[in-house]
Scaffold this active site. Sequence first.
Site, PDB file in Angstrom:
ATOM      1  N   GLN A 119       5.598  -5.947  28.428  1.00 43.91           N
ATOM      2  CA  GLN A 119       6.098  -4.576  28.566  1.00 43.91           C
ATOM      3  C   GLN A 119       5.010  -3.585  28.945  1.00 43.91           C
ATOM      4  O   GLN A 119       5.265  -2.390  29.051  1.00 43.91           O
ATOM      5  CB  GLN A 119       6.830  -4.128  27.294  1.00 43.91           C
ATOM      6  CG  GLN A 119       5.936  -3.833  26.103  1.00 43.91           C
ATOM      7  CD  GLN A 119       6.764  -3.547  24.860  1.00 43.91           C
ATOM      8  OE1 GLN A 119       7.406  -4.430  24.305  1.00 43.91           O
ATOM      9  NE2 GLN A 119       6.767  -2.300  24.427  1.00 43.91           N
ATOM     10  N   ARG A 175      -0.659   5.157  19.359  1.00 43.69           N
ATOM     11  CA  ARG A 175      -1.665   5.575  20.354  1.00 43.69           C
ATOM     12  C   ARG A 175      -2.432   6.819  19.912  1.00 43.69           C
ATOM     13  O   ARG A 175      -3.503   7.091  20.459  1.00 43.69           O
ATOM     14  CB  ARG A 175      -0.999   5.828  21.708  1.00 43.69           C
ATOM     15  CG  ARG A 175      -0.542   4.526  22.392  1.00 43.69           C
ATOM     16  CD  ARG A 175       0.019   4.801  23.773  1.00 43.69           C
ATOM     17  NE  ARG A 175       0.294   3.579  24.511  1.00 43.69           N
ATOM     18  CZ  ARG A 175       1.446   2.913  24.457  1.00 43.69           C
ATOM     19  NH1 ARG A 175       2.424   3.360  23.687  1.00 43.69           N
ATOM     20  NH2 ARG A 175       1.609   1.801  25.162  1.00 43.69           N
ATOM     21  N   HIS A 216       6.796   4.101  11.396  1.00 42.80           N
ATOM     22  CA  HIS A 216       7.289   2.720  11.257  1.00 42.80           C
ATOM     23  C   HIS A 216       7.848   2.491   9.847  1.00 42.80           C
ATOM     24  O   HIS A 216       8.891   1.862   9.674  1.00 42.80           O
ATOM     25  CB  HIS A 216       6.151   1.709  11.489  1.00 42.80           C
ATOM     26  CG  HIS A 216       5.589   1.696  12.881  1.00 42.80           C
ATOM     27  ND1 HIS A 216       4.298   2.074  13.156  1.00 42.80           N
ATOM     28  CD2 HIS A 216       6.124   1.320  14.063  1.00 42.80           C
ATOM     29  CE1 HIS A 216       4.054   1.929  14.457  1.00 42.80           C
ATOM     30  NE2 HIS A 216       5.153   1.475  15.032  1.00 42.80           N
TER      31      HIS A 216
HETATM   32  P1  AMP Z   1       6.113   0.451  18.398  1.00 43.72           P
HETATM   33  O1  AMP Z   1       5.261  -0.240  17.385  1.00 43.72           O
HETATM   34  O2  AMP Z   1       5.473   1.631  19.033  1.00 43.72           O
HETATM   35  O3  AMP Z   1       6.716  -0.519  19.399  1.00 43.72           O
HETATM   36  O4  AMP Z   1       7.349   1.061  17.599  1.00 43.72           O
HETATM   37  C1  AMP Z   1       8.167   0.255  16.804  1.00 43.72           C
HETATM   38  C2  AMP Z   1       9.389   1.048  16.430  1.00 43.72           C
HETATM   39  O5  AMP Z   1       9.005   2.208  15.688  1.00 43.72           O
HETATM   40  C3  AMP Z   1      10.164   1.551  17.663  1.00 43.72           C
HETATM   41  O6  AMP Z   1      11.557   1.425  17.415  1.00 43.72           O
HETATM   42  C4  AMP Z   1       9.739   2.989  17.748  1.00 43.72           C
HETATM   43  O7  AMP Z   1      10.699   3.816  18.391  1.00 43.72           O
HETATM   44  C5  AMP Z   1       9.585   3.351  16.293  1.00 43.72           C
HETATM   45  N1  AMP Z   1       8.701   4.512  16.130  1.00 43.72           N
HETATM   46  C6  AMP Z   1       7.504   4.727  16.744  1.00 43.72           C
HETATM   47  N2  AMP Z   1       7.009   5.926  16.402  1.00 43.72           N
HETATM   48  C7  AMP Z   1       7.897   6.485  15.548  1.00 43.72           C
HETATM   49  C8  AMP Z   1       7.962   7.737  14.848  1.00 43.72           C
HETATM   50  N3  AMP Z   1       7.008   8.653  14.959  1.00 43.72           N
HETATM   51  N4  AMP Z   1       9.024   7.967  14.042  1.00 43.72           N
HETATM   52  C9  AMP Z   1      10.012   7.048  13.918  1.00 43.72           C
HETATM   53  N5  AMP Z   1      10.027   5.860  14.561  1.00 43.72           N
HETATM   54  C10 AMP Z   1       8.989   5.579  15.370  1.00 43.72           C
END
Ligand code: AMP
Length: 283
Positions: free
Chosen positions: A61, A189, A37
Amino acid sequence: MILFKKASDINAHLSELKRNDSSIGFVPTMGALHAGHISLINSCREKNNITVCSIFVNPTQFNDTKDFENYPSTLEEDINMLEKSGCDLLFLPDMSEIYPDGIKNTPAYDLGYLETVLEGKFRPGHFQGVCKVVHQLLQIIPCNELFIGQKDYQQCMVIKRLIESANIHSKIIICPTLREADGLAMSSRNMRLTEANRKAALQIFETLLYLKDNLSAGDLSSLLAKANAKLSSAGFKIDYVSIANADNLQLITEWDGQTKTVAVIAAFLGDVRLIDNMLLNSN
Ligand code: AMP
């Protein structure tokens, strides 16, 4: 960093900054932040005067209520990480700010094929929820650039489609997947994995590399069967291991040796569902 809880407050603040020609970049998240992030925040800061992050665990979602209930929350650490990263504004809405009229009467989005395959097929309703929340957030946060991760490959395509069809004037910037030292894609996760499953989780990355190293023109069924076997023997319950056209996610069973391809995997270790992907014949 300024923290906003009300949609109208952050919208007024950003509209004023925009009138003064500030470029605004936005990184939506569901919290439980990790270095992946923060890499999005860093990319956003490089290209924009103002960096906005949102943390909202979006119930619409989650097709699985247990997954929603168990979704990790580390708000205090998240705020510290964002402060340190130089993020300017944090939007921390509650349900009524994102869904003021409730979740029942929100519109449906036409996502076509994307909703019938891979994540769309295995998580019914998931991408409708993604579109609902991203559409709402983009109305509240009028950003020039929206930063999202390639980690969620299909989600990137869905959001592109949303932005085109809803005529939203934000440019999408897709950022590379950040990985742990052993190759496991960083994910909120991951913190729910047991020690043994954390070790086994590495097999997703290993399997993607195996597919990349062994892709050759012709029938892909035996390659995919071997990839499935690798994951099963590591203890995964597999939703899918597929190779698809990287531009439109049409599944490929017979490769012509030229089409740009992506390998995509979704599989469970215990009750933790992990996804990852890798471009196989281009970067
Ligand atoms: P989330 O909190 O899982 O909804 O992710 C928020 C944003 O961070 C989304 O655009 C994800 O694709 C991105 N993201 C999650 N994991 C990673 C990672 N390992 N590397 C880069 N971006 C990520």
